[in-house]
Motif scaffolding. Structure first.
Motif, PDB file in Angstrom:
ATOM      1  N   ALA A   1      -6.225 -19.699  20.064  1.00  0.00           N
ATOM      2  CA  ALA A   1      -6.757 -18.793  19.103  1.00  0.00           C
ATOM      3  C   ALA A   1      -8.049 -19.518  18.287  1.00  0.00           C
ATOM      4  O   ALA A   1      -8.968 -18.935  18.399  1.00  0.00           O
TER       5      ALA A   1
ATOM      6  N   ALA B   1     -11.024 -19.204  20.446  1.00  0.00           N
ATOM      7  CA  ALA B   1     -11.381 -18.023  20.674  1.00  0.00           C
ATOM      8  C   ALA B   1     -12.505 -17.910  19.274  1.00  0.00           C
ATOM      9  O   ALA B   1     -13.651 -17.565  19.176  1.00  0.00           O
TER      10      ALA B   1
ATOM     11  N   ASP C   1     -16.252 -16.500  18.228  1.00  0.00           N
ATOM     12  CA  ASP C   1     -15.845 -15.293  17.730  1.00  0.00           C
ATOM     13  C   ASP C   1     -15.329 -14.522  16.511  1.00  0.00           C
ATOM     14  O   ASP C   1     -14.172 -14.093  17.673  1.00  0.00           O
TER      15      ASP C   1
ATOM     16  N   GLU D   1     -15.375 -12.331  14.891  1.00  0.00           N
ATOM     17  CA  GLU D   1     -15.136 -10.238  14.740  1.00  0.00           C
ATOM     18  C   GLU D   1     -14.153  -9.924  16.629  1.00  0.00           C
ATOM     19  O   GLU D   1     -12.687  -9.664  15.508  1.00  0.00           O
ATOM     20  N   ALA D   2     -14.014 -10.937  16.976  1.00  0.00           N
ATOM     21  CA  ALA D   2     -13.623 -10.794  18.212  1.00  0.00           C
ATOM     22  C   ALA D   2     -12.372 -10.866  17.741  1.00  0.00           C
ATOM     23  O   ALA D   2     -11.048 -10.360  18.759  1.00  0.00           O
ATOM     24  N   THR D   3     -12.031 -12.083  17.735  1.00  0.00           N
ATOM     25  CA  THR D   3     -11.112 -12.380  17.421  1.00  0.00           C
ATOM     26  C   THR D   3      -9.965 -11.828  16.236  1.00  0.00           C
ATOM     27  O   THR D   3      -8.474 -11.318  17.098  1.00  0.00           O
ATOM     28  N   ALA D   4     -10.410 -11.283  15.094  1.00  0.00           N
ATOM     29  CA  ALA D   4      -9.704 -10.486  14.293  1.00  0.00           C
ATOM     30  C   ALA D   4      -9.362  -8.972  15.051  1.00  0.00           C
ATOM     31  O   ALA D   4      -8.419  -8.528  14.737  1.00  0.00           O
ATOM     32  N   LEU D   5     -10.492  -8.443  15.624  1.00  0.00           N
ATOM     33  CA  LEU D   5     -10.053  -7.325  16.544  1.00  0.00           C
ATOM     34  C   LEU D   5      -9.069  -7.688  17.348  1.00  0.00           C
ATOM     35  O   LEU D   5      -8.271  -6.054  17.519  1.00  0.00           O
ATOM     36  N   LEU D   6      -8.706  -8.640  17.596  1.00  0.00           N
ATOM     37  CA  LEU D   6      -6.964  -8.773  18.901  1.00  0.00           C
ATOM     38  C   LEU D   6      -5.899  -8.832  17.429  1.00  0.00           C
ATOM     39  O   LEU D   6      -5.063  -8.621  18.105  1.00  0.00           O
ATOM     40  N   GLY D   7      -6.390  -8.153  16.680  1.00  0.00           N
ATOM     41  CA  GLY D   7      -5.293  -8.376  15.691  1.00  0.00           C
ATOM     42  C   GLY D   7      -4.468 -10.012  14.819  1.00  0.00           C
ATOM     43  O   GLY D   7      -3.739  -9.837  14.370  1.00  0.00           O
ATOM     44  N   ILE D   8      -5.285 -11.039  15.669  1.00  0.00           N
ATOM     45  CA  ILE D   8      -5.155 -12.484  15.219  1.00  0.00           C
ATOM     46  C   ILE D   8      -5.154 -12.025  13.215  1.00  0.00           C
ATOM     47  O   ILE D   8      -6.552 -12.711  13.614  1.00  0.00           O
ATOM     48  N   ASN D   9      -4.290 -13.225  12.534  1.00  0.00           N
ATOM     49  CA  ASN D   9      -4.976 -13.359  11.262  1.00  0.00           C
ATOM     50  C   ASN D   9      -5.593 -14.534  11.428  1.00  0.00           C
ATOM     51  O   ASN D   9      -5.399 -15.653  11.430  1.00  0.00           O
TER      52      ASN D   9
ATOM     53  N   ARG E   1      -5.010 -17.063   8.640  1.00  0.00           N
ATOM     54  CA  ARG E   1      -3.588 -17.783   8.648  1.00  0.00           C
ATOM     55  C   ARG E   1      -4.534 -19.331   9.771  1.00  0.00           C
ATOM     56  O   ARG E   1      -4.219 -20.853   9.672  1.00  0.00           O
ATOM     57  N   LEU E   2      -5.054 -18.988  11.069  1.00  0.00           N
ATOM     58  CA  LEU E   2      -6.102 -19.807  11.800  1.00  0.00           C
ATOM     59  C   LEU E   2      -6.907 -20.932  11.013  1.00  0.00           C
ATOM     60  O   LEU E   2      -7.033 -21.978  10.732  1.00  0.00           O
TER      61      LEU E   2
END
Lengths: 233, 298
Positions: free
Chosen positions: B170, B173, B177, B179-187, B190-191
């Motif tokens: 993550a 990722a 990118d 936005e693409a990471t946020a679009l996967l629901g990944i917080n 927190r990262l």
């Protein structure tokens, strides 16, 4: 499943969406067609919280989501297969998929991976390859597979046919029909109006930020204005 | 210079270079994800060093407890820094972030100055880390072996985290990118917090080791090592984890050898680092290993 009520949004200072209302019932495929610059991508960005609306409401699974942050919206059961695919080119195919199921427990993740590989055997062959080395069609499969890894209630697709050969477009759309039959609601945004309307149950036409027509996709396919403007007849 | 002398200097250089590497990792990780040079990063050496003194001297804690507590607090402060100084500016121009970073650095240094005074405090180095031994005519301080050893272990752990865990995926990722990471629901938030916690802890380890190597702690302790580590990160290719390590070692070794070979120039050892920075920026702006933004597995 998804209800958009009187939504307006701007791209910078240029109004991009004006008073858009649409409804995607559970279990259906709804197509949103429109030319380049009609506001399709802005709508996707607004639904997924990447952009804030000026006015209006977005209701997903009975809850207003227009004020939520993107990850929260997506974790409520939404997945987007974004325009241009936006896979992570330096991660492997497998890693891309795993990120789609980031919060899944290990056992579920393994099961879901196996399912995606079954759906897209080409991805299975290329598991350990960097995603950037895939062909356009394979990348589209990967973006789709990655979106499905979270087992979304609803899948948003932004121009999945863009840049693909006609044969591949057919393949992608067949896969979408299969995904829908398994119970995933789909909102499909497309320039390729013919293919999109053939697949969908219901359709909307977006023109410079406003909805101009809507109806069962069968009716839209035979609507003279839609035919002349979007089906090239 | 004799071979023994050279070996001696090389050991010193590796030890100094390891410290730069530890701190450089924090610069490079934050840059990889936020495209921000976190100029307050170096000050976390100072923070950890003071916390170490409190734990050891004021509370008389056993050193492992004192050090772990110091590192935990340093990590937490790193996350707080991001929360307070950078997160509110997420959508602001990059320059605002940079100014905020410089402001945060001044704030930390001056808070230390006001509350702890400008007079250097001695660092009560625990006995385990003190002393030295002689091998084949070489005089080797124990720290000169411990520093590279500890660095190696921590970096290995970090590389495993980044290349083999879901969190690491993550992070890579996210570096590519957002936005693409946020679009996967990944917080994503927190990262980012995690990135700052990890970076600050590594800087904290660097600070504790630095304070034992040069046992005088003052509010500006982190400034020069911080800048040098930044140079090391640029030298290796900012955003590139392996590059930060290589850059740190190269800078540390060159600096020590320069002083050893040209004792008359020893006053210019800091200037040397900056000259090196200018040369790198002119000749190869992406550094030795290239600007890979943490995307690569290594």
């Amino acid at each position: 499943m998804l209800k958009i009520i009187n939504l307006s949004a701007a791209y910078g200072s240029i109004p991009a969406l004006q008073d858009v209302s649409l409804h995607v019932p559970a279990g259906q495929i709804v197509a949103l067609i429109g030319a380049n610059g009609a506001g399709k991508t802005t709508l996707m960005r607004t639904i997924t919280g990447l952009q804030s609306p000026q006015t209006g409401k977005i209701i997903f699974r009975n809850r207003e989501i227009q004020h939520l942050a993107t990850p929260e919206i997506m974790r409520r059961g939404l997945a987007l297969c974004p325009e241009g695919r936006r896979i992570f080119p330096n991660l492997t195919v497998q890693e891309n998929l795993i990120l789609g199921g980031y919060y899944s427990p290990d056992r579920r993740l393994r099961r879901d991976l196996a399912e995606i590989y079954q759906l897209f055997p080409r991805l299975a062959e290329r598991q350990q390859q960097r995603a950037g080395t895939l062909s356009g069609g394979e990348q589209q499969m990967l973006a789709l597979g990655r979106a499905l890894m979270s087992r979304p209630h609803m899948l948003l697709l932004d121009e999945p046919s863009l840049g693909l050969a006609p044969l591949l477009v057919q393949e992608v759309f067949k896969t979408l029909a299969r995904i829908n039959r398994r119970g995933t609601t789909i909102l499909l945004v497309e320039q390729n109006a013919a293919a999109a309307l053939k697949l969908a149950h219901y359709g909307y036409v977006l023109e410079t930020g406003r909805l101009s027509f809507e109806g069962p996709s069968h009716d839209l396919l035979h609507h003279p204005k839609v035919r002349s403007a979007y089906l090239g007849e | 210079m004799t071979w023994a002398g050279f070996a001696q200097q090389l050991i010193n250089g590796i030890s100094l270079g390891s410290l730069y590497a530890l701190v450089a990792i924090g610069y490079t990780m934050v840059y990889g994800i936020l495209r921000l040079i976190n100029f307050a990063h170096g000050d976390f050496l100072m923070v950890a060093a003071y916390l170490g003194i409190f734990g050891l001297a004021m509370f008389s804690l056993p050193w492992p407890v004192a050090f772990l507590a110091a590192l935990a607090i340093t990590g937490l402060l790193g996350a707080l820094l991001e929360r307070g100084a950078y997160r509110p500016l997420r959508r602001a121009p990059r320059l605002s972030l940079l100014i905020s970073a410089i402001g945060a650095s001044f704030l930390l240094e001056n808070l230390a100055l006001v509350f702890l005074g400008g007079r250097p405090l001695p660092f009560p180095t625990p006995a385990v880390f003190a002393g030295s031994f002689q091998v084949a005519g070489l005089y080797i301080p124990r720290l000169s072996l411990l520093i590279p050893g500890i660095t190696l272990i921590l970096l290995a752990a970090l590389f495993v985290l980044v290349s083999h865990t879901r969190t690491g995926m993550a992070l890579r990722a996210l570096a590519h990118d957002w936005e693409a990471t946020a679009l996967l629901g990944i917080n994503v938030n927190r990262l980012i917090s995690l990135t700052f916690i990890l970076g600050s802890i590594l800087a904290g380890v660097g600070g504790l080791l630095w304070a034992m190597k040069y046992p005088q702690v003052n509010p500006f302790l982190g400034v020069l090592p911080g800048l040098k580590a930044f140079i090391a990160a640029v030298l290796g290719g900012i955003g590139n984890l392996a590059g930060a390590v290589v850059g740190g070692l190269v800078l540390g070794i060159l600096e020590v050898l320069l002083v050893a070979w040209f004792p008359a120039w020893s006053g210019y050892r800091d200037a040397f680092a900056f000259v090196l920075l200018i040369i790198v920026l002119l000749a190869s702006p992406t550094g030795l290993l290239g600007e890979s933004i943490m995307e690569d597995k290594l």
